[in-house]
Design an enzyme around this catalytic site. Structure first.
Site, PDB file in Angstrom:
ATOM      1  N   ASP A 111      -0.654   5.141   0.583  1.00 18.94           N
ATOM      2  CA  ASP A 111      -0.838   6.137   2.182  1.00 18.94           C
ATOM      3  C   ASP A 111      -1.014   5.413   3.252  1.00 18.94           C
ATOM      4  OD1 ASP A 111      -1.437   8.515   0.728  1.00 18.94           O
ATOM      5  OD2 ASP A 111      -2.377   7.053  -0.947  1.00 18.94           O
ATOM      6  N   ASP A 144       0.562  -1.111  -0.617  1.00 12.58           N
ATOM      7  CA  ASP A 144      -0.077  -0.141  -0.379  1.00 12.58           C
ATOM      8  C   ASP A 144       1.153   1.190  -0.200  1.00 12.58           C
ATOM      9  OD1 ASP A 144      -2.280   1.741   0.304  1.00 12.58           O
ATOM     10  OD2 ASP A 144      -1.452   1.500   2.558  1.00 12.58           O
ATOM     11  N   ASP A 173      -1.984  -0.760   5.933  1.00  8.53           N
ATOM     12  CA  ASP A 173      -1.802   0.078   7.238  1.00  8.53           C
ATOM     13  C   ASP A 173      -3.935  -0.138   7.304  1.00  8.53           C
ATOM     14  OD1 ASP A 173      -2.191   2.082   5.413  1.00  8.53           O
ATOM     15  OD2 ASP A 173      -2.632   3.380   7.530  1.00  8.53           O
TER      16      ASP A 173
END
Length: 250
Positions: free
Chosen positions: A19, A17, A184
């Site tokens: 961001d 990922d 996250d």
């Protein structure tokens, strides 16, 4: 998605990922919290996504629709404010040195990601990283981006961009690599079950950790990118085995 031919013989592939995982702050959350619906309203939608009362595609579209500023202004905002995880540059250099492809798999928008990444790690390194993400459409009559909307990679899918579809093709290769994934947030839920080795960023509002705990999905928690680097280095050196590193239930 098909696996890029240049990765077909890789022993390891690291998908991640963007961001809040490579960066310290999620650029989309930053826009939404500061010029859109705000933190509290965003968290209400996130809670609904985690509990699966609302799919990510529709919830995220609502969040972005609340950002009623020109796209160029938002790009400038995130380029200025978003910072890199302090360990990522070292990790990326190590991965390149050991022929480990790093692929960004994001539910954000490619123009925003490219802009931030080139600002943080330089044009050359940024241009070499493959990005699998959503796109953006300018909806104002002049096409200048005064108004805009997200264009999902998988618009028929409840995730909008189903990250598992970026992982599963590697399993169909004659010699599948060991697949790493780092994330996250709620956009990473579809990938969490399919990586061989899952790293979850240790942070406030850790939605991916909660999802994995609720669904008994194994993971390694990491504060910064020195942790995945140390794990992989131990694996390459033979100090730990693949079975000790793998988190996926076979």
């Amino acid at each position: 998605m098909t696996v890029p031919p240049k990765y077909a013989d890789s022993k390891y592939v690291f998908l991640t990922d963007f961001d809040g995982t490579i960066t310290l702050t999620d650029s989309n959350d930053h826009m939404i919290d500061n010029v859109g619906m705000g933190y509290d309203a965003r968290r209400v939608l996130n809670e609904e996504i985690i509990s699966e009362k609302l799919n990510f595609r529709d919830g995220f579209r609502q969040m972005l629709a609340s950002v009623k500023r020109p796209f160029g202004e938002m790009e400038e905002l995130v380029r200025r404010d978003i910072k890199l995880d302090p360990g990522f540059k070292e990790f990326y250099a190590y991965a390149k040195q050991n022929d480990i492809p790093v692929v960004i798999v994001s539910s954000g928008m490619e123009p925003i990601i490219r802009s931030i990444l080139s600002n943080l790690i330089g044009e050359k390194d940024a241009s070499e990283i493959d990005i699998i993400s959503n796109h953006v459409r300018f909806t104002d009559p002049e096409g200048k981006g005064d108004t805009w909307e997200i264009v999902y990679r998988h618009p028929e899918n409840g995730y909008g961009h189903d990250k598992s579809l970026s992982i599963l093709p590697y399993r169909e290769l004659p010699n599948p690599p060991l697949l790493f994934f780092a994330g996250d947030g709620v956009s990473d839920m579809s990938a969490a079950r399919h990586a061989d080795v899952l790293f979850v960023k240790d942070k406030v509002d850790n939605d991916l950790k909660r999802y994995c705990d609720n669904n008994k999905i194994g993971y390694h928690l990491f504060k910064d990118w020195t942790v995945p680097k140390a794990f992989i280095d131990k694996l390459i050196r033979g100090e730990i085995t693949e079975s000790e590193l793998v988190t996926r239930t076979k």
